[in-house]
Design a protein around this motif. Structure first.
Motif, PDB file in Angstrom:
ATOM      1  N   LEU B  98       0.837  -1.211   0.000  1.00  0.00           N
ATOM      2  CA  LEU B  98       0.000   0.000   0.000  1.00  0.00           C
ATOM      3  C   LEU B  98       0.873   1.264   0.000  1.00  0.00           C
ATOM      4  O   LEU B  98       0.598   2.225  -0.720  1.00  0.00           O
ATOM      5  N   VAL B 102       0.596   4.203  -2.887  1.00  0.00           N
ATOM      6  CA  VAL B 102       0.195   5.572  -2.569  1.00  0.00           C
ATOM      7  C   VAL B 102       1.337   6.563  -2.802  1.00  0.00           C
ATOM      8  O   VAL B 102       1.138   7.650  -3.349  1.00  0.00           O
ATOM      9  N   THR B 138      -5.461  11.364  18.137  1.00  0.00           N
ATOM     10  CA  THR B 138      -5.218  10.277  17.191  1.00  0.00           C
ATOM     11  C   THR B 138      -5.913   8.994  17.652  1.00  0.00           C
ATOM     12  O   THR B 138      -6.580   8.317  16.874  1.00  0.00           O
ATOM     13  N   TYR B 139      -5.770   8.706  18.937  1.00  0.00           N
ATOM     14  CA  TYR B 139      -6.394   7.516  19.500  1.00  0.00           C
ATOM     15  C   TYR B 139      -7.910   7.555  19.318  1.00  0.00           C
ATOM     16  O   TYR B 139      -8.533   6.578  18.898  1.00  0.00           O
ATOM     17  N   LEU B 141      -9.617   9.289  17.157  1.00  0.00           N
ATOM     18  CA  LEU B 141      -9.966   9.155  15.741  1.00  0.00           C
ATOM     19  C   LEU B 141      -9.969   7.680  15.334  1.00  0.00           C
ATOM     20  O   LEU B 141     -10.915   7.201  14.685  1.00  0.00           O
ATOM     21  N   ARG B 143     -10.431   5.200  17.202  1.00  0.00           N
ATOM     22  CA  ARG B 143     -11.581   4.561  17.839  1.00  0.00           C
ATOM     23  C   ARG B 143     -12.839   4.791  17.014  1.00  0.00           C
ATOM     24  O   ARG B 143     -13.589   3.869  16.728  1.00  0.00           O
ATOM     25  N   LEU B 145     -13.028   5.431  13.908  1.00  0.00           N
ATOM     26  CA  LEU B 145     -12.946   4.747  12.612  1.00  0.00           C
ATOM     27  C   LEU B 145     -12.999   3.230  12.764  1.00  0.00           C
ATOM     28  O   LEU B 145     -12.942   2.503  11.779  1.00  0.00           O
ATOM     29  N   LEU B 147     -10.653   1.410  14.134  1.00  0.00           N
ATOM     30  CA  LEU B 147      -9.331   0.836  13.884  1.00  0.00           C
ATOM     31  C   LEU B 147      -8.699   0.202  15.123  1.00  0.00           C
ATOM     32  O   LEU B 147      -7.695  -0.498  15.015  1.00  0.00           O
ATOM     33  N   LEU B 156      -3.217   1.086   7.391  1.00  0.00           N
ATOM     34  CA  LEU B 156      -3.760   2.332   6.842  1.00  0.00           C
ATOM     35  C   LEU B 156      -3.099   3.620   7.363  1.00  0.00           C
ATOM     36  O   LEU B 156      -2.645   4.430   6.558  1.00  0.00           O
ATOM     37  N   PRO B 157      -3.024   3.841   8.686  1.00  0.00           N
ATOM     38  CA  PRO B 157      -2.455   5.125   9.118  1.00  0.00           C
ATOM     39  C   PRO B 157      -1.031   5.384   8.604  1.00  0.00           C
ATOM     40  O   PRO B 157      -0.727   6.510   8.235  1.00  0.00           O
ATOM     41  N   ALA B 159       0.208   4.787   5.803  1.00  0.00           N
ATOM     42  CA  ALA B 159       0.238   4.588   4.348  1.00  0.00           C
ATOM     43  C   ALA B 159       1.234   5.515   3.642  1.00  0.00           C
ATOM     44  O   ALA B 159       1.830   5.139   2.635  1.00  0.00           O
ATOM     45  N   VAL B 160       1.409   6.721   4.154  1.00  0.00           N
ATOM     46  CA  VAL B 160       2.386   7.642   3.558  1.00  0.00           C
ATOM     47  C   VAL B 160       3.377   8.083   4.621  1.00  0.00           C
ATOM     48  O   VAL B 160       2.977   8.517   5.698  1.00  0.00           O
ATOM     49  N   VAL B 162       6.122  10.916   5.030  1.00  0.00           N
ATOM     50  CA  VAL B 162       6.449  12.145   4.307  1.00  0.00           C
ATOM     51  C   VAL B 162       7.930  12.198   3.917  1.00  0.00           C
ATOM     52  O   VAL B 162       8.276  12.664   2.833  1.00  0.00           O
ATOM     53  N   ASP B 221       7.897  -1.933  13.927  1.00  0.00           N
ATOM     54  CA  ASP B 221       6.837  -1.161  14.563  1.00  0.00           C
ATOM     55  C   ASP B 221       6.393  -1.798  15.877  1.00  0.00           C
ATOM     56  O   ASP B 221       5.943  -2.938  15.921  1.00  0.00           O
ATOM     57  N   PHE B 223       5.095   0.630  18.512  1.00  0.00           N
ATOM     58  CA  PHE B 223       4.157   1.603  19.054  1.00  0.00           C
ATOM     59  C   PHE B 223       2.696   1.247  18.756  1.00  0.00           C
ATOM     60  O   PHE B 223       1.848   1.239  19.651  1.00  0.00           O
TER      61      PHE B 223
END
Lengths: 320, 307
Positions: B98, B102, B138-139, B141, B143, B145, B147, B156-157, B159-160, B162, B221, B223
């Protein structure tokens, strides 16, 4: 500036497209480019900007049914609560000490290493040194802290045995309040120094050999060559990296601090990030934790602006 | 690079006493650094197959002693490691796919000078490097969604990234010949066609570089699993490692097979198991590392090209 250069070299058909267009016409002409960038914009918009919008939670009473932005206004109540809390100064001090020490040592060490590696004559030895020093960068934080615990174990650890050779008793370094920061910083340098030196090595490789020649004619010795030729050539890289790291200065390693934390070192290892996690996620005081987090972010931002201003004054280099 | 190296060699021909001292101190320093970096990793490996009581008395230094694979046996018998491995593999592969889908087109669009919104869009992206909403919004959000406790939170989070986007954009901007684009445009090729048929095939270098960056990011990962996932069956390898390495959670197999042999036995082998777990979990990266490292290096160099 570069854009006009590029445009000037373009065939007529492309150059015409650059004429002024309204947003609608622009989208219809470049819809394919819009389509390509849209998913990335969507992901960043949703996962980065929506939480920014949610910061207002710091000024509201969190209401389970109303969600992120629906609670009653609470003004600065939660900030006041944080400033008045007995934890405030401890958190601020711990966060600053850990971040600033890591920043300074972690910034200088790769520069020194790069200058050293650059001095190594012989391609093979140089490669060996480079390859070996950036290996630890790819070991995960969990494993790094696992290794620290194994090596620093006060009865069976590697370091304890080395200390025993010199007639010293084993100390529990991970539970020692005065050793926490040094252990944290040294292991951080161990892990990332080699990796962070790559970019300086790239800058050093572009130094014009004639500069060395000229300096030698003037009678410069090796250290003087480093001081007067090598160091000035990497200053722009240093400045950019300094600004970038300054921006994240208070974000320093939630993960590593969290993993290294234990009841013994807690007085020096509790930082804003770990406290936000405990207050917010573990004890669900959402508004209070958001306020603390926002305080952290604002200080970060101030650091970034200050670093940028200093950089611009010192070297004509800046982010904006 | 080679130029300066020839340079310094030529310089060495006329050795002054100062140079000799410099070389000596310098050489010793290099060897010391090399040792400090490599030895801990080497020690973990030999400790994982040595008799643990010899390790705790400091008799294992250079070579493994009384080699046994008890620790590894215990690790391979434990389901948690395998669940973690499987999950991490899934998250890494799907997540990286993904990421590339993207990041690559977006970076390409942002590299086109005639795409005027690119300046504003770059600001939109870069701003997030310095400012963010923080953990709690963030948490909440995630929740909202759905996720939380959902494997998609690993995919998903992130995905990009920067930084990777900037590196890729710099590559497209500087490494694709402009003439090629002009020729294609005259032939009436659309942006999408050009991207898919010309730009991508010429960009294997950057694709492999940021692909690796993303892969390592997913692999390490910790976290996401810690904060957003409670369900043990979804946890990635790093969380399982944390449980075994740091939280001293009793090893499922170890406690059972120990039987009547008592606490001392378990305690002793707990250390060996830990060393083994470190090896097992880091092995993929360590084995691939010699093959991958030139790509990593290339990535940093591409990224250092000012965009």
């Amino acid at each position: 500036m570069t854009e006009t250069l590029v445009a000037a070299r373009k065939p007529v058909a492309v150059a015409q497209r650059r004429s002024r267009l309204g947003l609608g016409r622009h989208v219809s002409r470049y819809w394919q480019l819009w389509l390509m960038v849209l998913p990335a914009v969507g992901f960043i918009g949703l996962f980065m900007y929506v939480p920014m919008y949610g910061i207002q939670l710091a000024f509201r009473e969190f209401d389970f049914t109303a969600g992120l932005t629906g609670g009653q206004w609470a003004g600065l109540k939660y900030f006041q609560q944080f400033f008045d809390s007995p934890m405030f100064w401890t958190l601020l001090r711990n966060t600053f000490v850990i971040s600033i020490t890591t920043l300074v040592v972690g910034f200088v060490a790769p520069i020194v290493l790069a200058l050293m590696i650059n001095q190594i004559a012989g391609g093979r030895r140089k490669r060996l040194m480079q390859t070996a020093t950036y290996l630890p960068h790819f070991i995960s934080i969990v494993v790094i802290v696992g290794m620290l615990q194994a090596f620093l174990n006060p009865s069976t650890g590697l370091l304890t045995q080395v200390a025993a050779v010199f007639g010293l008793d084993g100390v529990n370094l991970l539970g020692d309040t005065s050793a926490f920061v040094p252990v944290y910083v040294i292991s951080d340098v161990w892990q990332h120094c080699g990796w962070n030196s790559i970019i300086y090595l790239a800058a050093l490789s572009r130094v014009d050999p004639q500069l060395y020649e000229a300096a030698k004619v003037d009678g410069a010795n090796r250290l003087q060559l480093i001081r007067h030729v090598d160091v000035p050539s990497i200053v722009p890289t240093m400045v950019v990296l300094l600004i970038l790291t300054m921006g994240g200065v208070l974000n320093t390693g939630f993960e590593k601090v969290w993993l290294m934390q234990n009841t013994l070192n807690l007085p020096v290892s509790e930082v804003i990030a770990t406290y936000v996690y405990k207050i917010g996620i573990l004890s669900t005081q959402f508004s209070y934790a958001t306020a603390i987090g926002l305080f952290n972010t604002v200080i970060n931002f101030v650091f970034l602006i200050a670093a940028n201003a200093i950089a611009r004054r010192v070297s004509n280099w800046s982010l904006w | 690079m080679s130029a300066t190296h020839v340079q310094s060699k030529g310089f060495l021909r006329k050795k002054t006493p100062g140079d000799v001292v410099f070389m000596l101190v310098f050489g010793l320093l290099c060897v010391a650094i090399l040792f400090a970096v490599v030895y801990p990793v080497y020690f973990v490996m030999i400790a994982s197959v040595s008799n643990p009581s010899l390790i705790s008395t400091g008799e294992v230094w250079l070579w493994p002693k009384e080699v046994n694979f008890f620790g590894y046996q215990q690790i391979f018998d434990d389901d948690r490691i395998w669940t973690g491995y499987g999950n991490t593999l899934l998250y890494s592969v799907v997540g990286t796919a993904l990421n590339l889908v993207v990041t690559l087109p977006a970076a390409y669009a942002l590299s086109r000078p005639e795409f005027r919104p690119r300046r504003v869009l770059m600001l939109f992206f870069v701003f997030t490097l310095f400012f963010n909403g923080g953990l709690i919004p963030t948490y909440l959000l995630y929740r909202d969604l759905g996720l939380l406790d959902n494997w998609l939170v690993f995919i998903l989070p992130p995905a990009v990234n920067v930084y990777n986007l900037i590196i890729t954009r710099a590559f497209f901007e500087h490494s694709l010949p402009k003439e090629l684009f002009e020729a294609a445009m005259i032939d009436g090729v659309s942006y999408l066609q050009y991207f898919a048929k010309v730009a991508l095939p010429l960009s294997k270098a950057i694709i492999s570089v940021i692909g690796l960056y993303y892969l390592v990011q997913h692999w390490n990962d910790f976290f996401t699993g810690l904060v957003f996932v409670r369900d043990n069956s979804l946890q990635p390898l790093q969380i399982v490692l944390r449980d075994i390495l740091l939280s001293n959670q009793a090893f499922a197999g170890g406690a059972g097979t120990g039987g009547g042999s008592g606490v001392g036995y378990d305690q002793q082998y707990a250390d060996q198991i830990k060393y083994g777990v470190i090896v097992v979990s880091s092995l993929p990266v360590l084995v691939l590392y010699p093959f991958l490292q030139r790509y990593f290096e290339k990535g940093v160099l591409i990224g250092s090209v000012k965009g």
